[in-house]
Design an enzyme around this catalytic site. Structure first.
Site, PDB file in Angstrom:
ATOM      1  N   TYR A  64       0.833  -1.208   0.000  1.00  0.00           N
ATOM      2  CA  TYR A  64       0.000   0.000   0.000  1.00  0.00           C
ATOM      3  C   TYR A  64       0.869   1.260   0.000  1.00  0.00           C
ATOM      4  O   TYR A  64       0.609   2.207  -0.728  1.00  0.00           O
ATOM      5  CB  TYR A  64      -0.940   0.018   1.213  1.00  0.00           C
ATOM      6  CG  TYR A  64      -1.930   1.158   1.138  1.00  0.00           C
ATOM      7  CD1 TYR A  64      -3.146   0.989   0.475  1.00  0.00           C
ATOM      8  CD2 TYR A  64      -1.647   2.410   1.688  1.00  0.00           C
ATOM      9  CE1 TYR A  64      -4.049   2.033   0.361  1.00  0.00           C
ATOM     10  CE2 TYR A  64      -2.537   3.464   1.577  1.00  0.00           C
ATOM     11  CZ  TYR A  64      -3.741   3.270   0.920  1.00  0.00           C
ATOM     12  OH  TYR A  64      -4.622   4.301   0.812  1.00  0.00           O
TER      13      TYR A  64
ATOM     14  N   PHE B 175      -7.789  20.991 -25.336  1.00  0.00           N
ATOM     15  CA  PHE B 175      -8.065  19.558 -25.339  1.00  0.00           C
ATOM     16  C   PHE B 175      -9.262  19.356 -24.414  1.00  0.00           C
ATOM     17  O   PHE B 175      -9.392  20.052 -23.406  1.00  0.00           O
ATOM     18  CB  PHE B 175      -6.859  18.717 -24.892  1.00  0.00           C
ATOM     19  CG  PHE B 175      -7.163  17.250 -25.018  1.00  0.00           C
ATOM     20  CD1 PHE B 175      -7.203  16.645 -26.257  1.00  0.00           C
ATOM     21  CD2 PHE B 175      -7.486  16.492 -23.902  1.00  0.00           C
ATOM     22  CE1 PHE B 175      -7.547  15.303 -26.390  1.00  0.00           C
ATOM     23  CE2 PHE B 175      -7.828  15.154 -24.030  1.00  0.00           C
ATOM     24  CZ  PHE B 175      -7.859  14.552 -25.269  1.00  0.00           C
ATOM     25  N   THR B 176     -10.124  18.404 -24.776  1.00  0.00           N
ATOM     26  CA  THR B 176     -11.416  18.243 -24.088  1.00  0.00           C
ATOM     27  C   THR B 176     -11.285  18.195 -22.561  1.00  0.00           C
ATOM     28  O   THR B 176     -11.841  19.036 -21.855  1.00  0.00           O
ATOM     29  CB  THR B 176     -12.121  16.976 -24.598  1.00  0.00           C
ATOM     30  OG1 THR B 176     -11.216  15.876 -24.489  1.00  0.00           O
ATOM     31  CG2 THR B 176     -12.545  17.140 -26.049  1.00  0.00           C
TER      32      THR B 176
ATOM     33  N   ASP C 250       1.559  19.556 -21.613  1.00  0.00           N
ATOM     34  CA  ASP C 250       0.812  18.316 -21.739  1.00  0.00           C
ATOM     35  C   ASP C 250       1.734  17.450 -22.591  1.00  0.00           C
ATOM     36  O   ASP C 250       1.771  17.583 -23.815  1.00  0.00           O
ATOM     37  CB  ASP C 250      -0.541  18.536 -22.403  1.00  0.00           C
ATOM     38  CG  ASP C 250      -1.333  17.241 -22.503  1.00  0.00           C
ATOM     39  OD1 ASP C 250      -0.705  16.165 -22.489  1.00  0.00           O
ATOM     40  OD2 ASP C 250      -2.569  17.299 -22.611  1.00  0.00           O
TER      41      ASP C 250
ATOM     42  N   LYS D 172      -0.767   6.813 -23.926  1.00  0.00           N
ATOM     43  CA  LYS D 172      -0.346   7.132 -25.302  1.00  0.00           C
ATOM     44  C   LYS D 172       1.141   6.742 -25.468  1.00  0.00           C
ATOM     45  O   LYS D 172       1.448   5.568 -25.471  1.00  0.00           O
ATOM     46  CB  LYS D 172      -0.576   8.609 -25.612  1.00  0.00           C
ATOM     47  CG  LYS D 172      -1.836   9.243 -24.984  1.00  0.00           C
ATOM     48  CD  LYS D 172      -3.165   8.759 -25.475  1.00  0.00           C
ATOM     49  CE  LYS D 172      -4.402   9.222 -24.732  1.00  0.00           C
ATOM     50  NZ  LYS D 172      -4.618  10.591 -24.416  1.00  0.00           N
TER      51      LYS D 172
ATOM     52  N   ARG E  41     -14.148  14.527 -34.402  1.00  0.00           N
ATOM     53  CA  ARG E  41     -13.452  15.613 -33.729  1.00  0.00           C
ATOM     54  C   ARG E  41     -13.910  16.888 -34.428  1.00  0.00           C
ATOM     55  O   ARG E  41     -13.319  17.308 -35.418  1.00  0.00           O
ATOM     56  CB  ARG E  41     -11.926  15.462 -33.820  1.00  0.00           C
ATOM     57  CG  ARG E  41     -11.328  14.608 -32.711  1.00  0.00           C
ATOM     58  CD  ARG E  41     -11.602  15.197 -31.353  1.00  0.00           C
ATOM     59  NE  ARG E  41     -11.030  14.417 -30.239  1.00  0.00           N
ATOM     60  CZ  ARG E  41     -11.662  14.204 -29.081  1.00  0.00           C
ATOM     61  NH1 ARG E  41     -12.880  14.625 -28.884  1.00  0.00           N
ATOM     62  NH2 ARG E  41     -11.072  13.557 -28.096  1.00  0.00           N
TER      63      ARG E  41
ATOM     64  N   PHE F  84     -19.568  14.358 -26.428  1.00  0.00           N
ATOM     65  CA  PHE F  84     -19.248  13.426 -27.512  1.00  0.00           C
ATOM     66  C   PHE F  84     -19.161  11.974 -27.054  1.00  0.00           C
ATOM     67  O   PHE F  84     -19.390  11.066 -27.826  1.00  0.00           O
ATOM     68  CB  PHE F  84     -17.935  13.841 -28.200  1.00  0.00           C
ATOM     69  CG  PHE F  84     -16.752  13.880 -27.275  1.00  0.00           C
ATOM     70  CD1 PHE F  84     -16.511  14.984 -26.480  1.00  0.00           C
ATOM     71  CD2 PHE F  84     -15.879  12.798 -27.189  1.00  0.00           C
ATOM     72  CE1 PHE F  84     -15.424  15.020 -25.620  1.00  0.00           C
ATOM     73  CE2 PHE F  84     -14.790  12.825 -26.343  1.00  0.00           C
ATOM     74  CZ  PHE F  84     -14.569  13.928 -25.540  1.00  0.00           C
TER      75      PHE F  84
HETATM   76  C1  LIG Z   1      -5.626  11.508 -23.783  1.00  0.00           C
HETATM   77  C2  LIG Z   1      -5.215  12.862 -23.503  1.00  0.00           C
HETATM   78  C3  LIG Z   1      -5.472  13.477 -22.267  1.00  0.00           C
HETATM   79  C4  LIG Z   1      -6.301  12.840 -21.182  1.00  0.00           C
HETATM   80  O1  LIG Z   1      -5.734  11.687 -20.722  1.00  0.00           O
HETATM   81  P1  LIG Z   1      -6.580  10.447 -20.159  1.00  0.00           P
HETATM   82  O2  LIG Z   1      -5.543   9.463 -19.796  1.00  0.00           O
HETATM   83  O3  LIG Z   1      -7.481   9.994 -21.256  1.00  0.00           O
HETATM   84  O4  LIG Z   1      -7.346  10.937 -18.981  1.00  0.00           O
HETATM   85  C5  LIG Z   1      -4.982  14.749 -22.071  1.00  0.00           C
HETATM   86  N1  LIG Z   1      -4.310  15.406 -23.025  1.00  0.00           N
HETATM   87  C6  LIG Z   1      -4.067  14.854 -24.226  1.00  0.00           C
HETATM   88  C7  LIG Z   1      -3.314  15.617 -25.241  1.00  0.00           C
HETATM   89  C8  LIG Z   1      -4.521  13.572 -24.511  1.00  0.00           C
HETATM   90  O5  LIG Z   1      -4.295  13.056 -25.721  1.00  0.00           O
END
Ligand SMILES: *Cc1c(COP(=O)(O)O)cnc(C)c1O
Length: 457
Positions: free
Chosen positions: A73, A125-126, A214, A257, A382, A449
């Protein structure tokens, strides 16, 4: 030997069967899903290009690492392996592990944003913008104009427009930090140049504004710098990545990613005081500071993935090479796509493809459904649906980009699969006048979306 091909630097050891459906089955499935590819069952999908998020194939070394996970933990050995990997590869001292990227965005937004603040960024970004607004801030777009033009072949469409940024700095609003995305997702996977990173960081520093990357797709960005920016032709991806991060005060990363794992993410910082604030929230929203939102085995596989993504330049060369292969095949058929071809997917210009549909009839949503119906290939919208409504007056935001994204998972599909995708896009292109517009039957309030439902008009 002179390299002639981007061919993959790995071979396949394990396979997962996928189902080929009939047209009638697909008709039924997309209607049942309310014409939203997010609502399809994956069993009904043949080639899944919905997202490159969490869909990578792990290596044998990563599967081995899973078995070595320490599930203690507190103080897990796997956490310290992850800390070391982030320090070595990205160069950040302080690591705050989260369940995925948005967990890191949530914490960063909460510790830095006060109501009324403005947060500039190179395109929204969303989830990032959601968390900025949720913390009381307002997002301001400072990406260069070319990013909004699908046909512009600018080599670094992700660049910050320094004049736009200066104008904001001279304005009345407080700016806690600049949110700087590498290989900008919503622009079509387009990179930022090293020169622009350096200049942006300098400008922000003179005004006491932090730069938060990011860095979700920073490795793909590093590849484009190596290919396109003078002076970096012989610099390794690992070195370029370190330099990118050197022009920032911290980063949020979705490890689903570049990092080659199926779940995970982190916030990385330089300032220990800021990291202390972040950890105080981490325990409330994610988990204890030595696991955040991840199990020990997740952290072990992630630490391995982080090292693997830069161990050779061949990995990212094959990754982007496959995207470019697909993009060039589609381009040859005359289908309008975002150029230059991006790092993680091919973005079809739905507005130019379905010229008979007004943007309020959701052309990209309709085109993604049409491609699925044709072949079982799943992409996603998108455009205006993803952009959501303006909180001020409730109207649809009308983004300049109205795209269908075909996103490639890392190390998952073959060149023959890419041929199937290109042939399907070609078939829908030939028959594009028959694609009908859509209207909402259900519209969620936030991030609509993901779960919206539609019917054909
Ligand atoms: C996927 C993504 C996020 C969000 O990440 P999650 O792991 O899906 O929460 C943030 N910024 C970018 C550029 C992304 O491609």
């Amino acid at each position: 030997m002179e390299r002639r091909s981007w061919a993959e630097p790995y071979k396949i050891k394990m396979v997962e069967p996928i189902r080929i459906t009939t047209r009638a089955e697909r008709e039924a499935a997309i209607t049942e899903a309310g014409f939203n590819t997010f609502l399809l069952k994956s069993e009904d999908v043949y080639i899944d290009l919905l997202t490159d998020s969490g869909t990578s194939a792990m290596s044998d070394a990563q599967w081995g690492a899973l078995m070595m996970g320490d599930e203690s933990y507190a103080g897990s050995r796997s956490f310290y392996h992850l800390v070391d990997a982030v320090r070595d590869v990205y160069g950040y001292e302080e690591l705050i592990p989260t369940h995925q990227g948005r967990g890191a965005e949530h914490i960063l937004s909460q510790i830095l944003i006060k109501p009324g603040d403005v947060i500039p960024g190179n395109m929204y970004f969303t989830t990032t913008r959601f968390h900025q607004e949720y913390a009381g801030g307002t997002f301001a777009d400072v990406i260069i104009e070319e990013a909004h033009l699908p046909a512009s072949t600018h080599p670094f469409k992700g660049n910050v427009d320094l004049e736009k940024l200066r104008a904001l700095i001279d304005g009345p609003d407080r700016i806690p930090y600049l949110s700087l995305e590498t290989n900008v997702n919503m622009a079509g996977g387009q990179p930022v140049s090293m020169q622009n990173l350096r200049e942006t960081y300098e400008l922000c520093r003179t005004h006491g504004i932090l730069v938060m990357l990011d860095a979700t797709r920073a490795v793909e960005n590093a590849y484009f710098i190596q290919q396109r920016e003078a002076g970096y032709e012989t610099t390794s991806i690992a070195e370029i990545l370190r330099e990118i991060c050197s022009y920032s005060d911290g980063a949020t990363v979705s490890s689903k990613k570049d990092n080659l794992v199926n779940i995970g993410g982190f916030l990385a910082l330089r300032d220990p005081d800021l990291a202390r604030k972040a950890r105080a929230l981490l325990v409330a929203f994610e988990g204890l500071h030595t696991y955040g939102g991840m199990s020990g085995r997740d952290m072990e596989a992630l630490a391995t993935g982080i090292r693997e993504m830069v161990a050779t330049d061949d990995h990212v060369r094959a990754r982007v090479g496959q995207v470019e292969y697909l993009g060039n095949r589609i381009l040859k058929m005359g289908v309008p796509i975002v150029q230059p071809i991006g790092g993680h997917g091919v973005f079809i210009d739905a507005a130019m493809t379905l010229m008979h549909l007004d943007q309020e009839l959701f052309p990209a949503q309709a085109l993604a459904a049409a491609i699925y119906r044709d072949s079982g290939v799943r992409g996603m919208e998108r455009g205006i649906v993803s952009a959501g409504r303006d909180p001020a007056d409730g109207s649809n935001r009308r983004p300049q980009l109205e795209l269908v994204r075909l996103t490639l998972p890392r190390r998952v599909y073959t060149q023959a699969h890419m041929d199937v995708v290109a042939e399907s896009v070609g078939a829908v292109w030939e028959d594009r006048d028959s694609v009908r517009g859509l209207r909402f039957t259900y519209e969620p309030d936030e991030l609509r979306f993901f779960q919206a439902r539609f019917e054909e008009v």
